[in-house]
Design an enzyme around this catalytic site. Structure first.
Site, PDB file in Angstrom:
ATOM      1  N   ASN A   1      -1.223 -58.693   9.138  1.00  0.00           N
ATOM      2  CA  ASN A   1      -0.944 -59.205   7.798  1.00  0.00           C
ATOM      3  C   ASN A   1       0.307 -60.083   7.869  1.00  0.00           C
ATOM      4  OD1 ASN A   1       0.123 -59.432   5.095  1.00  0.00           O
ATOM      5  ND2 ASN A   1      -1.229 -57.768   4.492  1.00  0.00           N
TER       6      ASN A   1
ATOM      7  N   ARG B   1      13.606 -69.979   1.436  1.00  0.00           N
ATOM      8  CA  ARG B   1      14.369 -71.226   1.567  1.00  0.00           C
ATOM      9  C   ARG B   1      13.644 -72.444   1.005  1.00  0.00           C
ATOM     10  NH1 ARG B   1      18.858 -70.993   5.008  1.00  0.00           N
ATOM     11  NH2 ARG B   1      19.213 -73.106   4.235  1.00  0.00           N
TER      12      ARG B   1
ATOM     13  N   HIS C   1      -2.705 -61.344   1.650  1.00  0.00           N
ATOM     14  CA  HIS C   1      -2.904 -60.768   0.323  1.00  0.00           C
ATOM     15  C   HIS C   1      -2.209 -61.681  -0.683  1.00  0.00           C
ATOM     16  CE1 HIS C   1      -3.072 -56.904  -2.326  1.00  0.00           C
ATOM     17  NE2 HIS C   1      -3.128 -57.996  -3.070  1.00  0.00           N
TER      18      HIS C   1
ATOM     19  N   ARG D   1      -1.035 -63.018  -4.023  1.00  0.00           N
ATOM     20  CA  ARG D   1      -0.889 -62.495  -5.378  1.00  0.00           C
ATOM     21  C   ARG D   1      -0.734 -63.646  -6.365  1.00  0.00           C
ATOM     22  NH1 ARG D   1      -0.280 -57.038  -5.621  1.00  0.00           N
ATOM     23  NH2 ARG D   1       0.044 -55.973  -3.620  1.00  0.00           N
TER      24      ARG D   1
ATOM     25  N   HIS E   1       4.554 -64.479  -1.928  1.00  0.00           N
ATOM     26  CA  HIS E   1       4.525 -64.640  -0.472  1.00  0.00           C
ATOM     27  C   HIS E   1       3.408 -65.630  -0.116  1.00  0.00           C
ATOM     28  CE1 HIS E   1       1.789 -61.280  -1.193  1.00  0.00           C
ATOM     29  NE2 HIS E   1       2.792 -60.438  -1.355  1.00  0.00           N
TER      30      HIS E   1
ATOM     31  N   GLU F   1      -7.236 -59.994   1.228  1.00  0.00           N
ATOM     32  CA  GLU F   1      -7.126 -58.832   0.359  1.00  0.00           C
ATOM     33  C   GLU F   1      -6.793 -59.288  -1.052  1.00  0.00           C
ATOM     34  OE1 GLU F   1      -4.003 -56.356   1.789  1.00  0.00           O
ATOM     35  OE2 GLU F   1      -5.138 -55.601   3.490  1.00  0.00           O
TER      36      GLU F   1
ATOM     37  N   HIS G   1      -1.753 -49.446   5.794  1.00  0.00           N
ATOM     38  CA  HIS G   1      -0.594 -49.130   4.951  1.00  0.00           C
ATOM     39  C   HIS G   1       0.350 -48.187   5.688  1.00  0.00           C
ATOM     40  CE1 HIS G   1       1.160 -49.919   0.984  1.00  0.00           C
ATOM     41  NE2 HIS G   1       1.834 -48.808   1.223  1.00  0.00           N
ATOM     42  N   ASP G   2       1.533 -48.697   5.999  1.00  0.00           N
ATOM     43  CA  ASP G   2       2.619 -47.946   6.640  1.00  0.00           C
ATOM     44  C   ASP G   2       2.290 -47.476   8.052  1.00  0.00           C
ATOM     45  OD1 ASP G   2       4.146 -48.379   4.424  1.00  0.00           O
ATOM     46  OD2 ASP G   2       4.153 -46.313   3.717  1.00  0.00           O
TER      47      ASP G   2
ATOM     48  N   GLY H   1       1.176 -55.178   8.724  1.00  0.00           N
ATOM     49  CA  GLY H   1       2.029 -56.321   8.448  1.00  0.00           C
ATOM     50  C   GLY H   1       3.501 -55.989   8.519  1.00  0.00           C
ATOM     51  N   HIS H   2       3.999 -55.235   7.542  1.00  0.00           N
ATOM     52  CA  HIS H   2       5.443 -55.033   7.390  1.00  0.00           C
ATOM     53  C   HIS H   2       6.089 -54.489   8.661  1.00  0.00           C
ATOM     54  CE1 HIS H   2       9.151 -54.351   5.104  1.00  0.00           C
ATOM     55  NE2 HIS H   2       9.244 -53.213   5.791  1.00  0.00           N
TER      56      HIS H   2
END
Length: 241
Positions: free
Chosen positions: A7, A18, A43, A45, A50, A70, A190-191, A213-214
């Site tokens: 992701n 920036r 994803h 939004r 992002h 997503e 997720h996580d 992703g994160h």
């Protein structure tokens, strides 16, 4: 083999801070593929905090691996998928204002609308997946709505992993077993990170794909993107090998 879909939302977050094109989201996606990533997830939004609509349109023409979009299936999302024709559309139930996806679909309550949405997505030639928890009744209902895959929402697993990993993974093992018996493909996300991913894969050998992703982008700040992609892929190697 379980595929690693990366992701890249956080790459876009850094760029947007920036207002220019550094880092270049498209270049990063192509680099991830070059480094061994087997999918690119976005994803977008509505507030474009992002990933932007323009990113999706740019990525659709260059991503060679599985492109996964997503999102909440409102009119904007459906039109985006119709135009981009990704390999996969992953439906999440979160409204536009939430920070990150934090729950799965109630496939019983929303059965009628999901049947129509998934049928429309399939008419575009797109594989469908829905974000879902481990409630077995909801997984049975997921089969009835016609989705190709489910994506298990793994935050509960990740949050309990360091306390009791066997207990944490148990409901996911049961859910995945049922989904597999029903003929559903199984994704997860997720996580997930370098600490908990290997155990999840060992416990659920039926996993088709993980979307990360994160944690992966955070690790890449220290370890480098190429090395990090390879480290995550190693966690997904079948443990018998």
């Amino acid at each position: 083999m379980t595929k690693l879909s990366v992701n890249i939302n956080k790459i876009a977050t850094i760029r947007n801070a920036r207002g220019h094109n550094n880092p270049d989201v498209v270049k990063v996606a192509l680099d991830i593929e070059k480094f061994g990533g087997e999918g690119i997830t976005v994803h977008p939004r509505p507030d474009e905090r992002h990933i932007r609509y323009s990113d999706v349109m740019a990525l659709k023409d260059v991503v060679q691996t599985d492109f996964n979009i997503e999102g909440y299936p409102d009119a904007r999302y459906m039109e985006m998928v119709r135009l981009a024709k990704p390999a996969q559309a992953t439906l999440v139930p979160d409204p536009p204002h939430v920070l990150t996806s934090n729950a799965g679909w109630d496939t019983i309550k929303h059965q009628a609308e999901l049947i129509d949405i998934i049928a429309e997505l399939k008419s575009y030639g797109v594989r469908t997946s829905i974000f879902i928890g481990t409630d077995l009744k909801l997984i049975e209902a997921a089969k009835k709505i016609g989705t190709d895959r489910i994506e298990l929402y793994t935050e509960p697993y990740a949050s309990q992993y360091h306390t009791d990993k066997a207990k944490a993974v148990a409901p996911f093992v049961t859910a995945a077993k049922l989904a597999h018996e029903l003929g559903l493909g199984i994704n997860a996300g997720h996580d997930l990170d370098l600490h908990n991913l290997k155990y999840l894969k060992q416990s659920i050998p039926q996993l088709d794909e993980v979307s990360i992703g994160h944690a992966l982008i955070c690790d890449a700040l220290y370890l480098g993107l190429e090395n990090t992609v390879q480290l995550y892929k190693r966690q997904l190697i079948d443990h018998e090998a």
